[in-house]
Design a protein around this motif. Structure first.
Motif, mmCIF file in Angstrom:
data_model
loop_
_atom_site.group_PDB
_atom_site.id
_atom_site.type_symbol
_atom_site.label_atom_id
_atom_site.label_comp_id
_atom_site.label_asym_id
_atom_site.label_seq_id
_atom_site.Cartn_x
_atom_site.Cartn_y
_atom_site.Cartn_z
ATOM 1 N N PRO A 18 0.827 -1.218 0.000
ATOM 2 C CA PRO A 18 0.000 0.000 0.000
ATOM 3 C C PRO A 18 0.856 1.260 0.000
ATOM 4 N N GLU A 19 1.950 1.218 0.773
ATOM 5 C CA GLU A 19 2.887 2.344 0.785
ATOM 6 C C GLU A 19 3.470 2.582 -0.611
ATOM 7 N N GLY A 20 3.801 1.472 -1.288
ATOM 8 C CA GLY A 20 4.322 1.581 -2.654
ATOM 9 C C GLY A 20 3.316 2.217 -3.594
ATOM 10 N N SER A 21 2.040 1.882 -3.418
ATOM 11 C CA SER A 21 0.996 2.475 -4.271
ATOM 12 C C SER A 21 0.918 3.982 -4.051
ATOM 13 N N ARG A 22 1.012 4.391 -2.768
ATOM 14 C CA ARG A 22 0.962 5.831 -2.477
ATOM 15 C C ARG A 22 2.135 6.546 -3.133
ATOM 16 N N VAL A 23 3.325 5.950 -3.012
ATOM 17 C CA VAL A 23 4.513 6.560 -3.619
ATOM 18 C C VAL A 23 4.344 6.639 -5.133
ATOM 19 N N ARG A 24 3.769 5.572 -5.711
ATOM 20 C CA ARG A 24 3.571 5.567 -7.160
ATOM 21 C C ARG A 24 2.637 6.704 -7.577
ATOM 22 N N ALA A 25 1.533 6.884 -6.829
ATOM 23 C CA ALA A 25 0.586 7.960 -7.159
ATOM 24 C C ALA A 25 1.302 9.307 -7.138
ATOM 25 N N GLY A 26 2.145 9.503 -6.110
ATOM 26 C CA GLY A 26 2.889 10.755 -6.015
ATOM 27 C C GLY A 26 3.833 10.937 -7.193
ATOM 28 N N LEU A 27 4.516 9.846 -7.563
ATOM 29 C CA LEU A 27 5.475 9.921 -8.670
ATOM 30 C C LEU A 27 4.768 10.186 -9.988
ATOM 31 N N VAL A 28 3.571 9.582 -10.149
ATOM 32 C CA VAL A 28 2.819 9.813 -11.385
ATOM 33 C C VAL A 28 2.472 11.289 -11.507
ATOM 34 N N ARG A 29 2.018 11.899 -10.382
ATOM 35 C CA ARG A 29 1.718 13.337 -10.406
ATOM 36 C C ARG A 29 2.957 14.130 -10.815
ATOM 37 N N GLU A 30 4.088 13.810 -10.174
ATOM 38 C CA GLU A 30 5.341 14.495 -10.513
ATOM 39 C C GLU A 30 5.667 14.346 -11.993
ATOM 40 N N TRP A 31 5.488 13.140 -12.485
ATOM 41 C CA TRP A 31 5.801 12.849 -13.883
ATOM 42 C C TRP A 31 4.938 13.693 -14.812
ATOM 43 N N GLU A 32 3.619 13.777 -14.505
ATOM 44 C CA GLU A 32 2.723 14.548 -15.381
ATOM 45 C C GLU A 32 3.078 16.030 -15.364
ATOM 46 N N ASP A 33 3.412 16.526 -14.153
ATOM 47 C CA ASP A 33 3.841 17.929 -14.066
ATOM 48 C C ASP A 33 5.065 18.175 -14.930
ATOM 49 N N LEU A 34 5.986 17.217 -14.830
ATOM 50 C CA LEU A 34 7.250 17.341 -15.564
ATOM 51 C C LEU A 34 7.003 17.355 -17.067
ATOM 52 N N VAL A 35 6.152 16.440 -17.523
ATOM 53 C CA VAL A 35 5.835 16.373 -18.960
ATOM 54 C C VAL A 35 5.226 17.691 -19.422
ATOM 55 N N ASP A 36 4.271 18.235 -18.605
ATOM 56 C CA ASP A 36 3.644 19.509 -18.948
ATOM 57 C C ASP A 36 4.693 20.605 -19.054
ATOM 58 N N SER A 37 5.558 20.695 -18.031
ATOM 59 C CA SER A 37 6.557 21.764 -18.009
ATOM 60 C C SER A 37 7.471 21.671 -19.219
ATOM 61 N N ILE A 38 7.960 20.470 -19.466
ATOM 62 C CA ILE A 38 8.902 20.308 -20.572
ATOM 63 C C ILE A 38 8.204 20.590 -21.908
ATOM 64 N N ALA A 39 6.936 20.166 -21.998
ATOM 65 C CA ALA A 39 6.183 20.416 -23.241
ATOM 66 C C ALA A 39 6.066 21.922 -23.481
ATOM 67 N N ARG A 40 5.727 22.679 -22.402
ATOM 68 C CA ARG A 40 5.623 24.136 -22.536
ATOM 69 C C ARG A 40 6.962 24.737 -22.939
ATOM 70 N N LEU A 41 8.026 24.274 -22.260
ATOM 71 C CA LEU A 41 9.349 24.860 -22.494
ATOM 72 C C LEU A 41 9.860 24.594 -23.900
ATOM 73 N N THR A 42 9.512 23.437 -24.441
ATOM 74 C CA THR A 42 10.100 23.064 -25.730
ATOM 75 C C THR A 42 9.197 23.408 -26.909
ATOM 76 N N LYS A 43 8.021 23.983 -26.628
ATOM 77 C CA LYS A 43 7.062 24.267 -27.687
ATOM 78 C C LYS A 43 7.644 25.202 -28.734
ATOM 79 N N GLU A 44 8.218 26.335 -28.244
ATOM 80 C CA GLU A 44 8.712 27.342 -29.192
ATOM 81 C C GLU A 44 9.905 26.835 -29.976
ATOM 82 N N ASN A 45 10.636 25.900 -29.396
ATOM 83 C CA ASN A 45 11.914 25.515 -30.003
ATOM 84 C C ASN A 45 11.796 24.464 -31.085
ATOM 85 N N ARG A 46 10.597 23.961 -31.284
ATOM 86 C CA ARG A 46 10.491 22.887 -32.268
ATOM 87 C C ARG A 46 10.708 23.358 -33.686
#
Lengths: 113, 315
Positions: A85-113
């Motif tokens: 159960p602890e692992g599931s909680r950590v996974r949920a947190g990591l998934v949130r972090e991952w989605e934030d990261l993807v969003d940020s990187i997508a925004r940052l790299t948009k102009e440079n494509r």
């Protein structure tokens, strides 16, 4: 130009490094043993070597994110890992972090494509 | 489990380097994993497949380090700069002094340039090797104990307040190096004058210090000196002085000082034969010994006090 290729390869490895933990926590919702997990991960495009994955599984177990059982039903006894159960909680947190990261990187790299 | 396949040998090499309580479990898992991988590779030639899998798993020492979560370095990046700095200081300042002393003694003793050059080269090699070896051992031990501490308690917070004053560090670094060199030199000289018996009285070679000390009071002094050297190296490496450190330093220092003061006060310091030869019948006045005792006690007392001050300032 071969240099650039090599740099991309080594930097990509850095990028992937942290994702192995997340992928393991996601896949091990269903119990799985070391080698089968390795194959699934590599087929899914998360490349990882056995000599990295197997010690990693033990570390995650020591941290309480995974639990394990020896399955002796088949001729070759295998150690099956599963998220706690602890692992599931950590996974949920990591998934949130991952989605934030993807969003940020997508925004940052948009102009440079 | 036939006992001597490549896999068995590989697994053994890995698990003997990890904590004992995990060995059996890691060994079982590693064996099945290697077998699983080899099976998937090729049923045609199982031996070649086994060999290929083990090659891919790589050096057992590396794999064991990953399992044990241990660094693959004797002296890690945190301590490496301090290690190099202290090694440089010792080899460029203390080593030349020791070698110069050896050469002077050899010249006085034999009046032979060839022998003097020989003892200079021998001194550089043996004393230099000793310095490098002991310093490396002490730093490796500090690194090991540190790694364990940080692994358990995570890292303690660093703040800019921890930045040492420029002047102070330099002064303290050279002070620590001097103390290390001095105490190691005294330690080496005591042992050397005992084993080499360098003083020539008539036709005999005799020791400078009273040989009777070797069946008693010299031992706490040697242990104390070794302790002081070790603690100074730790202080230099970690750049901190805790209360525990100051306490241990006080113990080591007292281990040297109290026996030394006792020996001096009992006039048992020098070899009577040496004194007789040097002084030519003149006896050393008691006052000299009294002054020596007071000086020894004062110096070591002030060293201990300054260590506790430093510890209190840092806590």
């Amino acid at each position: 130009m071969a240099d650039a290729e090599e740099l991309i390869l080594s930097q990509a490895q850095e990028l992937r490094r942290g994702t192995v933990v997340l992928a393991c926590l996601a896949l091990l919702e269903a119990p799985q043993y070391g080698y089968a997990l390795l194959v699934t991960l590599n087929d899914a495009g998360v490349t990882v070597d056995g000599n990295t994955l197997y010690p990693l599984l033990r570390r995650l177990e020591k941290q309480g994110l995974l639990t394990s059982d020896w399955n002796t039903d088949e001729s070759r006894p295998r150690k099956f890992y599963r998220v706690t159960p602890e692992g599931s909680r950590v996974r949920a947190g990591l998934v949130r972090e991952w989605e934030d990261l993807v969003d940020s990187i997508a925004r940052l790299t948009k102009e440079n494509r | 489990m036939s006992g001597n396949t490549l896999t068995d040998r590989y697994v053994h090499e890995v698990v003997r380097r990890i904590p004992a309580d995990q060995r059996a479990d890691v060994a079982d898992e590693l064996r099945t994993t290697i077998a699983d991988t080899a099976d998937a590779r090729g049923a045609a030639d199982p031996e070649a497949a086994e060999r290929a899998v083990l090659t891919e798993m790589g050096d057992p020492i590396r794999l064991a380090a990953k399992y044990a979560d241990r660094p693959l370095a004797l002296i890690g990046p945190e301590l490496y700069p301090a290690y190099v700095r202290l090694l440089k200081l010792l080899l460029t300042t203390v080593l030349p002094i020791v070698v110069a002393v050896l050469v002077v003694i050899e010249v006085l003793d034999s009046n032979d340039v060839g022998a003097a050059i020989g003892s200079a080269i021998g001194g550089i090699l043996t004393v230099g090797a000793q310095m490098i070896a002991w310093l490396t051992v002490v730093f490796a031990l500090i690194d090991r104990s540190r790694h364990r501490e940080t692994a358990v308690a995570e890292v303690d917070q660093w703040s800019p307040d921890d930045l040492p004053e420029l002047r102070q560090t330099e002064k303290r670094d050279s002070g620590a190096a001097l103390a290390i060199g001095w105490n190691a030199l005294v330690l080496a000289l005591i042992v050397w004058q005992h084993t080499a018996a360098p003083y020539r009285a008539g036709n005999d070679r005799i020791e400078v210090l009273d040989p009777a000390l070797w069946s008693g009071w010299i031992w706490p002094i040697l242990v104390g000196l070794a302790g002081v050297v070790t603690l100074e190296v730790i202080r230099f490496a970690t750049r901190t002085c805790t209360m525990l450190h100051a306490g241990l330093y006080a113990v080591a220092e007292l281990l040297v000082t109290l026996p030394l003061a006792w020996i001096l006060s009992q006039h048992k310091f020098f070899n009577p034969a040496f004194l007789a030869d040097v002084n030519n019948g003149w006896t050393v006045p008691d006052a000299v010994y009294t002054i020596a005792v007071i000086a020894v006690l004062l110096v070591s007392g002030s060293e201990i006090v300054s260590r506790f001050r430093e510890a209190r300032a840092q806590s």
